[in-house]
Write an enzyme that holds these catalytic residues in place. Sequence first.
Site, PDB file in Angstrom:
ATOM      1  N   TYR A  33       0.841  -1.204   0.000  1.00 54.74           N
ATOM      2  CA  TYR A  33       0.000   0.000   0.000  1.00 54.74           C
ATOM      3  C   TYR A  33       0.870   1.245   0.000  1.00 54.74           C
ATOM      4  O   TYR A  33       0.651   2.175  -0.779  1.00 54.74           O
ATOM      5  CB  TYR A  33      -0.943   0.020   1.207  1.00 54.74           C
ATOM      6  CG  TYR A  33      -1.638   1.352   1.347  1.00 54.74           C
ATOM      7  CD1 TYR A  33      -2.701   1.674   0.509  1.00 54.74           C
ATOM      8  CD2 TYR A  33      -1.202   2.292   2.261  1.00 54.74           C
ATOM      9  CE1 TYR A  33      -3.312   2.910   0.588  1.00 54.74           C
ATOM     10  CE2 TYR A  33      -1.805   3.535   2.350  1.00 54.74           C
ATOM     11  CZ  TYR A  33      -2.866   3.837   1.520  1.00 54.74           C
ATOM     12  OH  TYR A  33      -3.453   5.070   1.600  1.00 54.74           O
ATOM     13  N   SER A 102      -3.132  14.190   7.214  1.00 53.18           N
ATOM     14  CA  SER A 102      -4.023  13.758   6.143  1.00 53.18           C
ATOM     15  C   SER A 102      -5.473  13.663   6.608  1.00 53.18           C
ATOM     16  O   SER A 102      -5.760  13.303   7.751  1.00 53.18           O
ATOM     17  CB  SER A 102      -3.573  12.383   5.631  1.00 53.18           C
ATOM     18  OG  SER A 102      -4.523  11.827   4.742  1.00 53.18           O
ATOM     19  N   TYR A 126      -9.244  16.273   1.348  1.00 54.33           N
ATOM     20  CA  TYR A 126      -9.955  15.782   0.171  1.00 54.33           C
ATOM     21  C   TYR A 126     -11.383  16.293   0.282  1.00 54.33           C
ATOM     22  O   TYR A 126     -12.003  16.171   1.347  1.00 54.33           O
ATOM     23  CB  TYR A 126      -9.997  14.252   0.142  1.00 54.33           C
ATOM     24  CG  TYR A 126      -8.673  13.568  -0.079  1.00 54.33           C
ATOM     25  CD1 TYR A 126      -7.990  13.687  -1.283  1.00 54.33           C
ATOM     26  CD2 TYR A 126      -8.119  12.765   0.911  1.00 54.33           C
ATOM     27  CE1 TYR A 126      -6.781  13.040  -1.484  1.00 54.33           C
ATOM     28  CE2 TYR A 126      -6.912  12.106   0.708  1.00 54.33           C
ATOM     29  CZ  TYR A 126      -6.254  12.249  -0.479  1.00 54.33           C
ATOM     30  OH  TYR A 126      -5.068  11.609  -0.690  1.00 54.33           O
ATOM     31  N   THR A 152      -5.840  18.771  -1.845  1.00 56.95           N
ATOM     32  CA  THR A 152      -5.322  17.823  -2.829  1.00 56.95           C
ATOM     33  C   THR A 152      -6.191  17.888  -4.072  1.00 56.95           C
ATOM     34  O   THR A 152      -7.402  17.672  -4.010  1.00 56.95           O
ATOM     35  CB  THR A 152      -5.293  16.398  -2.266  1.00 56.95           C
ATOM     36  OG1 THR A 152      -4.321  16.347  -1.208  1.00 56.95           O
ATOM     37  CG2 THR A 152      -4.896  15.398  -3.335  1.00 56.95           C
ATOM     38  N   LYS A 227      -2.154  21.090  -3.706  1.00 57.54           N
ATOM     39  CA  LYS A 227      -1.220  19.980  -3.892  1.00 57.54           C
ATOM     40  C   LYS A 227      -1.634  19.154  -5.104  1.00 57.54           C
ATOM     41  O   LYS A 227      -2.804  18.807  -5.262  1.00 57.54           O
ATOM     42  CB  LYS A 227      -1.218  19.096  -2.638  1.00 57.54           C
ATOM     43  CG  LYS A 227      -0.336  17.853  -2.712  1.00 57.54           C
ATOM     44  CD  LYS A 227      -0.398  17.089  -1.401  1.00 57.54           C
ATOM     45  CE  LYS A 227       0.459  15.838  -1.422  1.00 57.54           C
ATOM     46  NZ  LYS A 227      -0.117  14.789  -2.299  1.00 57.54           N
ATOM     47  N   HIS A 251       1.375  12.610  -6.557  1.00 53.62           N
ATOM     48  CA  HIS A 251       0.737  11.676  -5.623  1.00 53.62           C
ATOM     49  C   HIS A 251       1.561  10.400  -5.485  1.00 53.62           C
ATOM     50  O   HIS A 251       1.040   9.292  -5.394  1.00 53.62           O
ATOM     51  CB  HIS A 251      -0.688  11.334  -6.087  1.00 53.62           C
ATOM     52  CG  HIS A 251      -1.654  11.171  -4.950  1.00 53.62           C
ATOM     53  ND1 HIS A 251      -2.517  12.164  -4.546  1.00 53.62           N
ATOM     54  CD2 HIS A 251      -1.884  10.131  -4.107  1.00 53.62           C
ATOM     55  CE1 HIS A 251      -3.242  11.742  -3.526  1.00 53.62           C
ATOM     56  NE2 HIS A 251      -2.870  10.514  -3.237  1.00 53.62           N
ATOM     57  N   GLY A 283       7.931  13.851  -3.416  1.00 52.87           N
ATOM     58  CA  GLY A 283       8.208  12.739  -4.317  1.00 52.87           C
ATOM     59  C   GLY A 283       9.689  12.568  -4.591  1.00 52.87           C
ATOM     60  O   GLY A 283      10.357  13.490  -5.065  1.00 52.87           O
TER      61      GLY A 283
END
Length: 370
Positions: A33, A102, A126, A152, A227, A251, A283
Amino acid sequence: GLFPTPLSAMAMVCLSDFEAYAKKYLPKIAWDYFAAGADEIRFRPRMLWDVSVMDIKTKILGSEISFPVGIAPTGFHQLAWPDGEKSTARAARAMNTCYIASTYSTCTLEEICVAAPGGLRWFQLYIHRNRAASQQLVQRAEALGFQGLVLTADLPYTGKRRDDVRNGFCLPPHMKVKNLEQHIFSPAGSGDDWSEYGLPPNSLDPSVTWNDVYWLRSLTRLPIIIKGILTREDAELAVRHGVLGIIVSNHGGRQLDEGPATIDALVEVVEAVRGRVEVYVDGGIRKGSDVLKALALGAKCVFIGRPALWGLAYKGEEGLQDVLRILQDEFRLSMALAGEYCQSCRSIWTTLSGTGCDSWGVWCRARSWT
């Protein structure tokens, strides 16, 4: 057991060591995951510059952090460590850096704040079809002292994460998406309606547009950071809609296949915004030199996702602090070894804004950085 006794800290000398440990000891379903998702950037170092004193502090949206590395928003930290996001928040506060919590945390916003009072925290959002739930989350975060709102933008639908499909990934029964539990979870007894990520299917709102930035601005006085921006066109739109920061992000390579590397997109975005808003990148940050490359190309700060989870899997809060310290030490050393214009973060940006991205010897051609 699920969380074995860590190896000697002496064995953990770079982030790859934490990655190897996490891969070995996390359950395969948790590793896959987190992991779902070679750069060719080179320095031209300059010699005989006084680097006896290095200032690696910086500011993001006016708040000082100890060095330009923050913790990116990632979900389900209890998959990596029992205390989950509470340990993440404590490590970020101890290292005096920013933690972006998050929406899909396995601890509530309140629990995160109690665990690390006074830490610099932004909240990642979100937008869900249940707009009232999203609105309440934003207002909760502001009331709790979060200092930024990160929208996001690259997840109208969840990308096809093939290892999650193969593994039949689902949250363990004792883990919940705590911040949405009272708003979105199906009624008791209807667990079959939950998706693998702990929410009913199709919870995300795919109709979100740039106009929703105005909606968010009407709900909160928090600065809005967007983002998931990868192009100059979207960077221009972000500035036009009043955001104060952009996180260049793909992402973690988990959404659109064959999208651009974030380091490539960073150059395009920085050129487009021309200093009107702060630009960050996530990233592919695995070494202190990666941080320096990002700053040399115009980023104000970088954010790490997977390495933070590796640190948690190794030794919780202490392991994450180890990851951050290693990056901090490597970044300071890379600045010193690069030489000219690298005595401070400010000197890097001042030089770049005056003479262009290759002024002190970075040239960039990145194949992938995810």
